[in-house]
Motif scaffolding. Structure first.
Motif, PDB file in Angstrom:
ATOM      1  N   HIS A 281      12.490  -2.262  -1.977  1.00 48.00           N
ATOM      2  CA  HIS A 281      12.521  -1.370  -3.283  1.00 48.00           C
ATOM      3  C   HIS A 281      12.070   0.085  -2.904  1.00 48.00           C
ATOM      4  CE1 HIS A 281      13.508  -4.234  -6.567  1.00 48.00           C
ATOM      5  NE2 HIS A 281      13.216  -5.191  -5.306  1.00 48.00           N
ATOM      6  N   GLN A 282      11.239   0.420  -2.067  1.00 45.93           N
ATOM      7  CA  GLN A 282      10.363   1.621  -1.737  1.00 45.93           C
ATOM      8  C   GLN A 282      10.889   2.115  -0.303  1.00 45.93           C
ATOM      9  OE1 GLN A 282       9.984   1.555  -5.525  1.00 45.93           O
ATOM     10  NE2 GLN A 282       9.146   3.309  -4.383  1.00 45.93           N
ATOM     11  N   LYS A 283      11.380   1.343   0.572  1.00 50.31           N
ATOM     12  CA  LYS A 283      11.754   1.716   1.943  1.00 50.31           C
ATOM     13  C   LYS A 283      10.481   2.213   2.590  1.00 50.31           C
ATOM     14  CE  LYS A 283      16.176   1.175   1.359  1.00 50.31           C
ATOM     15  NZ  LYS A 283      16.132   0.378   0.062  1.00 50.31           N
ATOM     16  N   TYR A 284       9.395   1.293   2.338  1.00 54.35           N
ATOM     17  CA  TYR A 284       8.143   1.466   2.898  1.00 54.35           C
ATOM     18  C   TYR A 284       7.834   0.440   4.105  1.00 54.35           C
ATOM     19  CZ  TYR A 284       6.876   4.126  -1.561  1.00 54.35           C
ATOM     20  OH  TYR A 284       6.852   5.025  -2.395  1.00 54.35           O
ATOM     21  N   PHE A 285       7.275   0.899   5.210  1.00 52.37           N
ATOM     22  CA  PHE A 285       6.821  -0.040   6.212  1.00 52.37           C
ATOM     23  C   PHE A 285       5.516  -0.692   5.803  1.00 52.37           C
ATOM     24  CE2 PHE A 285       9.882   2.559   8.247  1.00 52.37           C
ATOM     25  CZ  PHE A 285      10.517   1.744   9.179  1.00 52.37           C
ATOM     26  N   ALA A 286       5.256  -1.862   6.157  1.00 48.70           N
ATOM     27  CA  ALA A 286       4.005  -2.355   5.673  1.00 48.70           C
ATOM     28  C   ALA A 286       3.018  -2.303   6.986  1.00 48.70           C
ATOM     29  CB  ALA A 286       3.859  -4.101   5.733  1.00 48.70           C
ATOM     30  N   VAL A 287       1.765  -2.279   6.561  1.00 45.98           N
ATOM     31  CA  VAL A 287       0.513  -2.146   7.816  1.00 45.98           C
ATOM     32  C   VAL A 287      -0.158  -3.298   7.497  1.00 45.98           C
ATOM     33  CG1 VAL A 287      -1.229  -0.728   8.213  1.00 45.98           C
ATOM     34  CG2 VAL A 287       0.552   0.331   7.343  1.00 45.98           C
ATOM     35  N   GLU A 288      -0.550  -3.848   8.852  1.00 44.41           N
ATOM     36  CA  GLU A 288      -1.303  -5.110   9.161  1.00 44.41           C
ATOM     37  C   GLU A 288      -2.410  -4.624  10.075  1.00 44.41           C
ATOM     38  OE1 GLU A 288       1.945  -7.458  10.637  1.00 44.41           O
ATOM     39  OE2 GLU A 288       1.414  -7.013  12.708  1.00 44.41           O
ATOM     40  N   ASP A 289      -3.378  -5.662   9.793  1.00 45.71           N
ATOM     41  CA  ASP A 289      -4.601  -5.341  10.653  1.00 45.71           C
ATOM     42  C   ASP A 289      -4.382  -6.017  12.064  1.00 45.71           C
ATOM     43  OD1 ASP A 289      -4.848  -8.227  10.404  1.00 45.71           O
ATOM     44  OD2 ASP A 289      -6.332  -8.074   8.847  1.00 45.71           O
ATOM     45  N   ALA A 290      -5.338  -6.242  13.007  1.00 50.28           N
ATOM     46  CA  ALA A 290      -5.404  -6.496  14.256  1.00 50.28           C
ATOM     47  C   ALA A 290      -4.752  -8.017  14.283  1.00 50.28           C
ATOM     48  CB  ALA A 290      -6.691  -6.426  15.008  1.00 50.28           C
ATOM     49  N   GLY A 292      -2.775  -9.421  12.375  1.00 51.87           N
ATOM     50  CA  GLY A 292      -1.470  -9.675  11.483  1.00 51.87           C
ATOM     51  C   GLY A 292      -1.457  -9.903  10.083  1.00 51.87           C
ATOM     52  N   LYS A 293      -2.597  -9.614   9.425  1.00 53.59           N
ATOM     53  CA  LYS A 293      -2.798  -9.853   8.184  1.00 53.59           C
ATOM     54  C   LYS A 293      -2.286  -8.576   7.416  1.00 53.59           C
ATOM     55  CE  LYS A 293      -5.887 -11.353   4.475  1.00 53.59           C
ATOM     56  NZ  LYS A 293      -7.436 -11.978   4.324  1.00 53.59           N
ATOM     57  N   LEU A 294      -1.858  -8.498   6.227  1.00 55.83           N
ATOM     58  CA  LEU A 294      -1.304  -7.559   5.646  1.00 55.83           C
ATOM     59  C   LEU A 294      -2.735  -6.556   5.052  1.00 55.83           C
ATOM     60  CD1 LEU A 294       1.263  -6.152   4.589  1.00 55.83           C
ATOM     61  CD2 LEU A 294       0.689  -7.273   2.311  1.00 55.83           C
ATOM     62  N   ALA A 295      -2.655  -5.446   5.275  1.00 53.83           N
ATOM     63  CA  ALA A 295      -3.609  -4.312   5.050  1.00 53.83           C
ATOM     64  C   ALA A 295      -3.240  -3.545   3.775  1.00 53.83           C
ATOM     65  CB  ALA A 295      -3.964  -3.477   6.377  1.00 53.83           C
ATOM     66  N   PRO A 296      -3.935  -2.990   3.034  1.00 53.93           N
ATOM     67  CA  PRO A 296      -3.642  -2.232   1.802  1.00 53.93           C
ATOM     68  C   PRO A 296      -3.366  -0.769   1.920  1.00 53.93           C
ATOM     69  CG  PRO A 296      -5.975  -2.284   1.915  1.00 53.93           C
ATOM     70  CD  PRO A 296      -5.609  -3.065   3.051  1.00 53.93           C
ATOM     71  N   HIS A 297      -2.285  -0.582   2.859  1.00 51.81           N
ATOM     72  CA  HIS A 297      -1.745   0.491   3.283  1.00 51.81           C
ATOM     73  C   HIS A 297      -0.216   0.609   3.289  1.00 51.81           C
ATOM     74  CE1 HIS A 297      -5.836   1.625   4.223  1.00 51.81           C
ATOM     75  NE2 HIS A 297      -5.806   0.403   5.127  1.00 51.81           N
ATOM     76  N   PHE A 298       0.567   1.640   3.238  1.00 54.47           N
ATOM     77  CA  PHE A 298       2.044   1.484   3.546  1.00 54.47           C
ATOM     78  C   PHE A 298       2.388   2.837   4.477  1.00 54.47           C
ATOM     79  CE2 PHE A 298       1.474   3.556  -0.452  1.00 54.47           C
ATOM     80  CZ  PHE A 298       2.536   4.819  -0.353  1.00 54.47           C
ATOM     81  N   LEU A 299       3.460   2.826   4.984  1.00 60.79           N
ATOM     82  CA  LEU A 299       4.187   4.077   5.574  1.00 60.79           C
ATOM     83  C   LEU A 299       5.222   4.437   5.073  1.00 60.79           C
ATOM     84  CD1 LEU A 299       3.138   2.969   9.187  1.00 60.79           C
ATOM     85  CD2 LEU A 299       2.206   5.171   8.217  1.00 60.79           C
TER      86      LEU A 299
END
Length: 715
Positions: A281-290, A292-299
């Motif tokens: 929906h937003q064309k954002y990349f997900a960010v994950e921690d070391a 592989g767990k989803l982190a509260p950030h986006f690109l």
């Protein structure tokens, strides 16, 4: 030798259409250059952005070379009467600029004709390209076109400028009423209009007005920007997503990236939901921690220099927060009605207007899945029919949920997540509920040849049943894919069946699969709408053959003639066909096998010629009717090798079977050296033909070896 540049400037083209259009148009332009003798290789540098398609051919010829051409005139019967030239002969002579005496006489399959050799003068490259390219561009295929000028002129988006240069000279070319020139346009916000001084300066000229024309360069720039933004968070990394990366590359001309954040509380939602909202929906990349767990950030990838003041970042964070709040609300609302209570709601959801509702489809798929389970159990495959039966009943119920209505990309996934969260049955244990959830979650897989197949046998069964029901129903309605059109994605679904069967090694018959799928429609309202029942078996057989051929060639990378040889010997059992193809591929380049392939090709030709000329072939091959030592030896060798091949074939030990078949080579070579098959004696000829027919029939069950290409080799 000048460089040739073509740039088509448009309003923003949808990102999903750009790559195919760039490839197709590059092929077309390259073929024009070769066909018109302006270059020998047709190689182009191709460029694309959301607003342009560009092509650069370096060092083409300034004009077509002159060439000798034979021009055919009237026939001799028409050209001469009583030895004197007629008006037809004289008119032809004037046309080619020669006297009648200097015309030549040539013999063609239609008879004797007058002819003349003339020099065809080459045309200037600019003139040739101006004549040919507009037609090629207008014929380019787009999934969707716009009518934006005359009613008979369609293109993906309105044309805004056109560049066609030979070095620094504009080609007098016109497309959709737009004349070509040297002027182009830069970035819509950061750039300006500019002039390209010469064809070879295309990239650097656009760079000055904030456009990176090279798709590959934009991708590298985006990757570096994503890496740089992510490094600001210790231990974090952006989640690789090739499809999303392709999209943002085709959405930008001067890309940069920013890092945004969202509240940790949203991480209580399933990761699949969060990533879908960000990605689709937003064309954002997900960010994950070391780990592989989803982190509260986006690109986010921007089509601008950057966001030093943070205004764009704040706007994106605000939008994403609203989308996540919606998703959380829908998730919580949906939990108030468990999946088992939603089955009846599927009666109100149309699958296809003639094939009924999703409830109807659910009943058919449930029955077909049970039949597949029975086939697998009969073949000794461990499968849990109860898990499949329950999953098939609930698989489509998520279509009635608010979350899927808002985020349609999550269908199937949401069903699996809800099944894991909810109590499906008061007496069901956790292991069974988890198995049902996994089966539902995976049943749309694989959605492409790059996608993974369902993780369990139960998921594979439901996936196959769901796809087979759709394919058979659409084919029975006469809605088969044609050309590049496949509105119901039937090719993709058939690819999924083939890949799932192959990778799970399921002993299933394709014909039995579509036969059972068709029985699910018997007595239904949908059956009354079937218009393509005649020839349905042949149509489905041809369709699945194409999909299996695609899997063997494009996915497994096997050579086309190996694939043709294997499929000619049978394709109903996908697992068996794959095993045979791999075995043939492993031995096809050995000397003995290539000689056997040549011999089988020769045998096939002899038998075909015999049938075409009405030569009798003995109904049975009897060794007692043989006379020559070479044919007796071949018959004995055939019997001995067949005895060794048959058990190997039954055990699917195709490598061993092919090794045994290759041992036929000495006997076959000697036979063709010493024995004449097409002799005058009808009885002897018929027996020898029967010998060859028996050889071909008995040893072509793994592959039709005559399909193997062995160019330049003799037997």
């Amino acid at each position: 030798m000048p460089d040739f540049l073509l740039e088509i400037g448009l309003e923003e083209v949808p990102a999903r259409m750009i790559d195919a259009a760039q490839e197709d148009l590059a092929r077309r332009v390259g073929e024009v250059l070769v066909r018109e003798r302006l270059t020998s290789n047709g190689k182009l540098e191709s460029f694309s952005t959301p607003r342009r398609l560009g092509f650069l051919a370096r060092g083409i010829t300034a004009a077509q070379p002159d060439m000798d051409e034979e021009v055919l005139g009237p026939s001799l019967k028409v050209s001469f009467k009583e030895g004197k030239p007629t008006q037809a002969a004289e008119a032809f002579a004037r046309k080619v600029g020669l006297s009648v005496e200097k015309l030549e006489k040539v013999t063609t399959p239609k008879g004797e004709y007058l002819a003349a050799k003339v020099i065809k003068r080459g045309r200037p490259a600019g003139e040739v390209l101006a004549d040919t390219l507009p037609k090629e561009i207008a014929a380019l295929y787009w999934p969707k076109n716009m009518y934006w000028r005359a009613k008979n002129e369609r293109f993906v988006r309105p044309l805004r400028w056109l560049v066609a240069l030979l070095d620094e000279n504009a080609i007098p070319m016109e497309l959709f009423g737009m004349p070509a020139q040297a002027g182009t346009r830069g970035h819509r916000i950061l750039g300006r209009s500019t002039t390209i001084p010469r064809a070879g300066a295309y990239e650097e000229t656009l760079r000055e007005v904030k456009v990176i024309a090279s798709r590959g360069e934009r991708e590298q720039r985006i990757r570096k920007a994503l890496d740089a933004a992510t490094r600001t968070i210790p231990g974090a990394r952006w989640r690789e997503d090739p499809e999303l990366l392709d999209t943002v590359v085709n959405l930008t001309e001067w890309p940069s990236a920013i890092l945004g954040n969202f509240d940790r509380e949203f991480l209580d939602l399933p990761e699949e939901v969060l990533v879908t909202v960000m990605r689709d929906h937003q064309k954002y990349f997900a960010v994950e921690d070391a780990i592989g767990k989803l982190a509260p950030h986006f690109l986010a990838v921007l089509n601008t220099e950057g966001d030093p003041a943070g205004v764009i970042r704040h706007g994106n964070e605000r939008v994403l927060r609203a989308r996540f709040n919606d998703a959380r609300f829908f998730w919580q609302t949906d939990q108030k009605r468990p999946l088992r209570e939603r089955v009846a709601d599927l009666k109100k959801v149309t699958f296809q207007k003639d094939l009924g509702s999703y409830y109807d489809k659910t009943m058919r798929v449930q029955k077909l899945a049970s039949q597949i389970c029975q086939c697998l159990e009969d073949a000794g495959v461990k499968v849990r029919p109860g898990i499949v039966h329950k999953a098939a009943l609930l698989a489509k119920t998520d279509l009635t949920t608010e979350l899927v209505k808002e985020f349609t990309e999550l269908q199937g996934i949401v069903g699996g997540l809800y099944a894991r969260e909810q109590q499906l049955d008061p007496h069901m244990n956790d292991d069974n509920r988890a198995a049902i959830a996994t089966t539902i979650y995976d049943h749309y897989k694989p959605q492409s040849m790059e996608d993974s197949v369902p993780r369990t046998v139960e998921g594979a069964v439901l996936s196959i049943a769901d796809k087979a029901d759709s394919i058979v129903g659409m084919f029975a309605l006469g809605m088969q894919p044609t050309g590049s059109k496949d509105p119901f994605a039937l090719r993709r679904q058939a690819n999924g069946i083939v890949k799932t069967v192959a990778e799970h090694k399921l002993p299933l018959s394709l014909q039995q699969l579509w036969t059972d799928a068709l029985t699910g429609y018997q007595g239904s309202e949908a059956e009354k709408a079937f218009s393509a029942a005649t020839g349905l078996d042949d149509a489905l057989a041809g369709f699945f053959r194409e999909r299996l051929e695609y899997y063997l060639r494009d996915v497994l990378g096997l050579e086309y003639d190996t694939v043709n040889a294997v499929l000619a010997a049978g394709l109903d059992d996908v697992v068996d066909a794959v095993a045979r193809a791999k075995a043939v591929s492993a031995v096809r380049h050995t000397e003995d096998f290539e000689h056997i392939a040549i011999a089988f090709k020769r045998i096939k030709n002899i038998l075909r010629q015999a049938q075409e000329t009405g030569k009798r072939i003995a109904p049975e091959f009897n060794p007692k009717d043989l006379r020559e030592d070479a044919e007796l030896a071949l018959a004995a060798e055939m019997k001995a090798i067949a005895a060794r091949v048959e058990p190997l074939r039954a055990q699917a030990n195709y490598a061993g079977a092919l090794a045994e078949i290759s041992r036929l080579r000495p006997a076959v070579d000697t036979f063709f050296d010493k024995v004449m098959v097409m002799v005058e004696d009808e009885h002897v000829r018929a027996v020898r033909l029967a010998l060859l027919e028996s050889l071909l029939k008995n040893f072509s069950t793994i592959a039709d070896f005559s399909e193997i290409v062995t160019e330049g080799k003799g037997s």
